[in-house]
Scaffold this motif. Structure first.
Motif, PDB file in Angstrom:
ATOM      1  N   CYS A  20       0.912  -1.176  -0.387  1.00 53.99           N
ATOM      2  CA  CYS A  20       0.415   0.028   0.127  1.00 53.99           C
ATOM      3  C   CYS A  20       0.979   1.275  -0.103  1.00 53.99           C
ATOM      4  CB  CYS A  20      -0.513  -0.050   0.758  1.00 53.99           C
ATOM      5  SG  CYS A  20      -1.867   1.680   0.793  1.00 53.99           S
ATOM      6  N   ILE A  23      -2.617   5.246  -2.045  1.00 54.39           N
ATOM      7  CA  ILE A  23      -3.516   6.007  -2.692  1.00 54.39           C
ATOM      8  C   ILE A  23      -4.173   4.981  -3.730  1.00 54.39           C
ATOM      9  CG2 ILE A  23      -3.361   7.232  -5.211  1.00 54.39           C
ATOM     10  CD1 ILE A  23       0.039   7.572  -4.399  1.00 54.39           C
ATOM     11  N   CYS A  24      -5.112   5.080  -3.193  1.00 49.85           N
ATOM     12  CA  CYS A  24      -6.837   4.018  -3.088  1.00 49.85           C
ATOM     13  C   CYS A  24      -7.663   3.911  -3.766  1.00 49.85           C
ATOM     14  CB  CYS A  24      -7.191   3.591  -1.425  1.00 49.85           C
ATOM     15  SG  CYS A  24      -5.374   2.866   0.046  1.00 49.85           S
ATOM     16  N   VAL A  25      -7.189   3.345  -4.892  1.00 47.71           N
ATOM     17  CA  VAL A  25      -8.504   4.107  -6.030  1.00 47.71           C
ATOM     18  C   VAL A  25      -8.905   2.660  -7.282  1.00 47.71           C
ATOM     19  CG1 VAL A  25      -8.884   5.290  -8.302  1.00 47.71           C
ATOM     20  CG2 VAL A  25      -7.879   7.025  -6.717  1.00 47.71           C
ATOM     21  N   ILE A  26     -10.023   2.414  -6.923  1.00 43.15           N
ATOM     22  CA  ILE A  26     -10.246   1.527  -7.811  1.00 43.15           C
ATOM     23  C   ILE A  26     -10.465   1.504  -8.943  1.00 43.15           C
ATOM     24  CG2 ILE A  26     -11.438  -0.918  -8.056  1.00 43.15           C
ATOM     25  CD1 ILE A  26      -9.748  -0.902  -4.677  1.00 43.15           C
ATOM     26  N   HIS A  27      -9.329   0.485 -10.316  1.00 43.49           N
ATOM     27  CA  HIS A  27      -9.784   1.084 -11.398  1.00 43.49           C
ATOM     28  C   HIS A  27     -10.827   0.204 -11.686  1.00 43.49           C
ATOM     29  CE1 HIS A  27      -8.435   0.351 -15.297  1.00 43.49           C
ATOM     30  NE2 HIS A  27      -7.827   1.574 -15.555  1.00 43.49           N
ATOM     31  N   ARG A  31     -10.532  -3.551 -11.708  1.00 41.01           N
ATOM     32  CA  ARG A  31     -10.844  -3.604 -10.323  1.00 41.01           C
ATOM     33  C   ARG A  31     -10.151  -4.070  -9.431  1.00 41.01           C
ATOM     34  NH1 ARG A  31     -14.762  -1.451  -9.305  1.00 41.01           N
ATOM     35  NH2 ARG A  31     -15.528  -3.180  -7.996  1.00 41.01           N
ATOM     36  N   CYS A  33      -6.573  -1.905  -7.526  1.00 38.02           N
ATOM     37  CA  CYS A  33      -6.330  -0.628  -6.518  1.00 38.02           C
ATOM     38  C   CYS A  33      -4.760  -0.187  -7.367  1.00 38.02           C
ATOM     39  CB  CYS A  33      -5.614  -0.679  -5.189  1.00 38.02           C
ATOM     40  SG  CYS A  33      -4.797   0.865  -4.738  1.00 38.02           S
ATOM     41  N   THR A  34      -5.203   1.060  -8.243  1.00 33.48           N
ATOM     42  CA  THR A  34      -4.398   1.750  -8.914  1.00 33.48           C
ATOM     43  C   THR A  34      -2.987   2.257  -8.050  1.00 33.48           C
ATOM     44  OG1 THR A  34      -5.139   4.164  -8.530  1.00 33.48           O
ATOM     45  CG2 THR A  34      -5.540   2.911 -10.533  1.00 33.48           C
ATOM     46  N   GLY A  35      -2.453   2.810  -6.871  1.00 32.35           N
ATOM     47  CA  GLY A  35      -1.652   2.249  -5.838  1.00 32.35           C
ATOM     48  C   GLY A  35      -0.812   1.420  -5.758  1.00 32.35           C
ATOM     49  N   ARG A  71      -4.018   6.735 -17.911  1.00 29.74           N
ATOM     50  CA  ARG A  71      -5.338   8.228 -18.193  1.00 29.74           C
ATOM     51  C   ARG A  71      -5.082   9.019 -19.751  1.00 29.74           C
ATOM     52  NH1 ARG A  71      -5.460  13.257 -14.626  1.00 29.74           N
ATOM     53  NH2 ARG A  71      -7.752  13.413 -15.258  1.00 29.74           N
TER      54      ARG A  71
END
Length: 81
Positions: A20, A23-27, A31, A33-35, A71
């Protein structure tokens, strides 16, 4: 002089560290985590996994980067039009 304890110090253990990076963002598509590139299930189960299972997941993380599309938005994308 005593060392000031931070919230990160509380989670230090003698085991395989979590990948970890906070940067907790689920693509949406992969599905992941992008981090840290773990799945939601892997994140949820991490503290209960055996060291061997954690090591196996850690070994797969570099290969997962390709599952997250880069992105294409932002300033650079607008300037290419």
């Amino acid at each position: 002089m005593t060392k000031k304890t931070t919230s990160d110090d509380i989670w230090v253990r003698d085991e395989i560290e979590s990948p970890c990076i906070k940067i907790c963002v689920i693509h949406a598509e992969s599905r992941l985590c992008t981090g840290c590139l773990r799945s939601i299930d892997e994140i949820a189960q991490w503290s209960r996994l055996a060291p061997e299972d954690r090591q196996e997941i850690m070994a797969t993380l570099p290969d997962r980067m390709g599952q997250i599309a880069k992105r294409r938005g932002g300033r650079a994308a607008r300037l290419k039009r």
